[in-house]
Motif scaffolding. Structure first.
Motif, PDB file in Angstrom:
ATOM      1  N   ASP A 195      14.117 -31.598  24.935  1.00  0.00           N
ATOM      2  CA  ASP A 195      13.647 -30.951  26.160  1.00  0.00           C
ATOM      3  C   ASP A 195      14.867 -30.549  26.996  1.00  0.00           C
ATOM      4  O   ASP A 195      15.535 -31.415  27.553  1.00  0.00           O
ATOM      5  CB  ASP A 195      12.757 -31.926  26.935  1.00  0.00           C
ATOM      6  CG  ASP A 195      12.309 -31.395  28.284  1.00  0.00           C
ATOM      7  OD1 ASP A 195      12.329 -30.169  28.480  1.00  0.00           O
ATOM      8  OD2 ASP A 195      11.967 -32.222  29.145  1.00  0.00           O
TER       9      ASP A 195
ATOM     10  N   LEU B 113       5.794 -32.899  22.451  1.00  0.00           N
ATOM     11  CA  LEU B 113       7.039 -33.667  22.360  1.00  0.00           C
ATOM     12  C   LEU B 113       6.755 -35.163  22.341  1.00  0.00           C
ATOM     13  O   LEU B 113       6.032 -35.681  23.196  1.00  0.00           O
ATOM     14  CB  LEU B 113       7.932 -33.321  23.553  1.00  0.00           C
ATOM     15  CG  LEU B 113       9.224 -34.111  23.739  1.00  0.00           C
ATOM     16  CD1 LEU B 113      10.210 -33.795  22.621  1.00  0.00           C
ATOM     17  CD2 LEU B 113       9.844 -33.811  25.098  1.00  0.00           C
TER      18      LEU B 113
ATOM     19  N   VAL C 126      10.189 -33.487  17.827  1.00  0.00           N
ATOM     20  CA  VAL C 126       9.157 -32.460  17.672  1.00  0.00           C
ATOM     21  C   VAL C 126       9.033 -32.117  16.195  1.00  0.00           C
ATOM     22  O   VAL C 126       9.912 -32.429  15.387  1.00  0.00           O
ATOM     23  CB  VAL C 126       9.478 -31.171  18.470  1.00  0.00           C
ATOM     24  CG1 VAL C 126       9.415 -31.418  19.965  1.00  0.00           C
ATOM     25  CG2 VAL C 126      10.823 -30.591  18.053  1.00  0.00           C
TER      26      VAL C 126
ATOM     27  N   GLU D 116      14.193 -38.021  21.354  1.00  0.00           N
ATOM     28  CA  GLU D 116      12.984 -37.203  21.427  1.00  0.00           C
ATOM     29  C   GLU D 116      12.715 -36.587  20.056  1.00  0.00           C
ATOM     30  O   GLU D 116      13.618 -36.491  19.221  1.00  0.00           O
ATOM     31  CB  GLU D 116      13.147 -36.099  22.472  1.00  0.00           C
ATOM     32  CG  GLU D 116      13.304 -36.623  23.889  1.00  0.00           C
ATOM     33  CD  GLU D 116      13.456 -35.507  24.906  1.00  0.00           C
ATOM     34  OE1 GLU D 116      12.876 -35.617  25.994  1.00  0.00           O
ATOM     35  OE2 GLU D 116      14.171 -34.527  24.602  1.00  0.00           O
TER      36      GLU D 116
ATOM     37  N   ASN E 202       9.040 -28.083  26.298  1.00  0.00           N
ATOM     38  CA  ASN E 202       8.668 -29.174  25.401  1.00  0.00           C
ATOM     39  C   ASN E 202       7.914 -30.173  26.258  1.00  0.00           C
ATOM     40  O   ASN E 202       8.492 -30.788  27.161  1.00  0.00           O
ATOM     41  CB  ASN E 202       9.908 -29.813  24.786  1.00  0.00           C
ATOM     42  CG  ASN E 202      10.591 -28.905  23.792  1.00  0.00           C
ATOM     43  OD1 ASN E 202      10.381 -29.008  22.591  1.00  0.00           O
ATOM     44  ND2 ASN E 202      11.424 -27.994  24.294  1.00  0.00           N
TER      45      ASN E 202
END
Length: 470
Positions: free
Chosen positions: A272, A409, A427, A425, A333
């Motif tokens: 992000d 996310l 994705v 993080e 995100n």
């Protein structure tokens, strides 16, 4: 005249053998049962003289000519199939290479240390990318936001993709001990995640003019001593040498490992919104590769200081740095939700925690996404994502027609809620590629898919049914 076979009678017909036969030779096919067609090649028949200085060819007629024609046609069809297969393979290979290139950009960008007001390293990467492409223009406004566009593509109503270049992180302020530094945390992370969490301090590289040097390596290791008070906390480095080399303005990021792709997921320190930046440049690159005369006017606005209140976006709005007729698509995100999971496709975001976005833009994006789903089954989602607020709210408030596309996310702002600790993080890479394609298609088709089409449809319904109101 004798016949000289090039294939023995017991050999089955091979289309490759047929295609290799000389054009001048007659080909006939004998069909003995139960054997498959066999091939016999005849020398050209003799020519007899009909009149002085006039020759005519009388080919010997044979009942096998129709079978010969069929076999030759089969060989031609086989050859065409092979040519088509090679063409398809080349397209698939090119498509695969483009995907790998985009994934490389994705990994590189999401691994760059950044913070609000300290986005210089990301800006350097973007400048390098644009500088290697002759038809990409890049400008920096007086606020440090980056504007990218393609040569020759100018209109009053461009499509503008917006993504921010910062991520929650510490910025060192002053030394308060042999290894300790006072640091301002810029971003939103719950206080329970700070104490004892590992960090890395990255020296230099934050200026936009390139006047400061970027230190090599992954950064000096340290830890956070406690949650910030009024946004300011204390971090401690693990050794004296690193503490002495640190300087005010250096960025300290969470130490969660390098950016990488594993099992179809991107796992990185700053997804992000650097994944949004990667998607924006990938979409611009896809348009750039198209024919010059048919390129839509797609532009990028890469903003600063989003994590502390959309400051770069607000500055761009107030200074009218984006044309008033622009269709703005903010990229984000967003924290995944039970009904908006990672891996179910990019999300046409209806709104955020603060507001809902332009219904016409949302409708147009949904129409484009639906068209892609009909064409090849590309999955997508349409959701109200209330996990946080985004720059689409700012652009909407300042009068721009704004929509939003986001990726679901995992571990939003590095908060692993299941384990209660700081983590990378994550994705879906497939969601990322879906977002890129959706953005490129939206740039080209947003007018035909917009709310004017919806208005026409509603007018047709009214015209055909208004008699029911009498």
């Amino acid at each position: 005249m004798s016949v000289r076979p090039i294939v023995s009678p017991s050999t089955r017909a091979d289309p490759e053998v047929i295609s290799a036969c000389p054009v001048s030779a007659r080909v006939s096919v004998v069909l003995p049962l139960p054997l498959a067609p066999t091939i016999a090649v005849h020398r050209p028949v003799a020519m007899r003289q009909v009149a002085p200085r006039r020759m005519v060819v009388r080919p010997r007629r044979t009942w096998r000519s129709s079978a010969s024609t069929a076999c030759c046609m089969a060989a031609l069809h086989f050859s065409e199939r092979r040519t088509g297969a090679r063409s398809t393979d080349m397209k698939h290979s090119k498509h695969h290479e483009q995907r790998k290139t985009r994934e490389k950009w994705l990994v590189e960008l999401t691994g760059i240390p950044t913070a609000s007001g300290r986005e210089g390293r990301v800006a350097r990467w973007i400048r390098g990318w644009a500088g290697r492409r002759s038809n990409v223009r890049l400008e920096t406004d007086r606020f440090g936001n980056l504007h990218l566009a393609l040569d020759g593509a100018r209109s009053r109503r461009p499509v503008v993709l917006v993504a921010h270049m910062d991520h929650p992180a510490f910025v060192l302020r002053a030394s308060v001990g042999s290894r300790r530094w006072e640091a301002e945390f810029r971003g939103g992370v719950a206080s329970s995640y700070f104490r004892g969490s590992p960090i890395r301090v990255h020296r230099g590289g934050w200026s936009f003019d390139g006047s400061d040097r970027v230190s090599p390596g992954a950064g000096a290791k340290g830890r956070v001593l406690g949650p910030p008070e009024d946004g300011v906390g204390v971090v401690e480095l693990h050794d004296d040498a690193s503490a002495q080399k640190a300087a005010p303005g250096d960025v300290a990021t969470w130490d969660v490992g390098a950016a990488r792709i594993t099992r179809g997921r991107l796992v990185a320190p700053a997804v992000d919104n650097l994944a949004g930046v990667a998607a924006a440049i990938a979409a611009l690159d896809a348009i750039r590769r198209g024919r010059a005369g048919s390129r839509p006017d797609l532009r990028l606005l890469l903003t600063r200081c989003e994590e502390v209140g959309f400051v770069g976006a607000i500055a761009a709005c107030k200074a009218s740095l984006v044309p008033r007729g622009a269709r703005v698509i903010v990229l984000e995100n967003s924290k995944c939700l039970p009904d908006a999971p990672v891996g179910d496709g990019p999300i046409v975001r209806v709104g955020d925690r603060t507001s809902t976005f332009d219904p016409g833009m949302t409708y147009a994006l949904a129409q484009v996404a639906s068209g892609l789903e009909d064409e090849d089954g590309q999955s997508w989602q349409r959701k109200l994502m209330t996990g946080g607020s985004c720059e689409a709210t700012a652009f909407s408030v300042f009068g721009y027609r704004t929509g939003c596309v986001c990726l679901p996310l995992l571990n939003y702002h590095n908060m692993d809620e299941q384990r209660g600790c700081i983590a990378a993080e994550s994705v879906s890479v497939a969601d990322f590629h879906g977002m890129v394609r959706l953005l490129a298609e939206a740039a080209a088709r947003i007018d035909e898919a917009g709310d004017s089409a919806l208005r026409s449809r509603l007018n047709e319904i009214y015209k055909s049914r208004r008699n029911l109101l009498t």
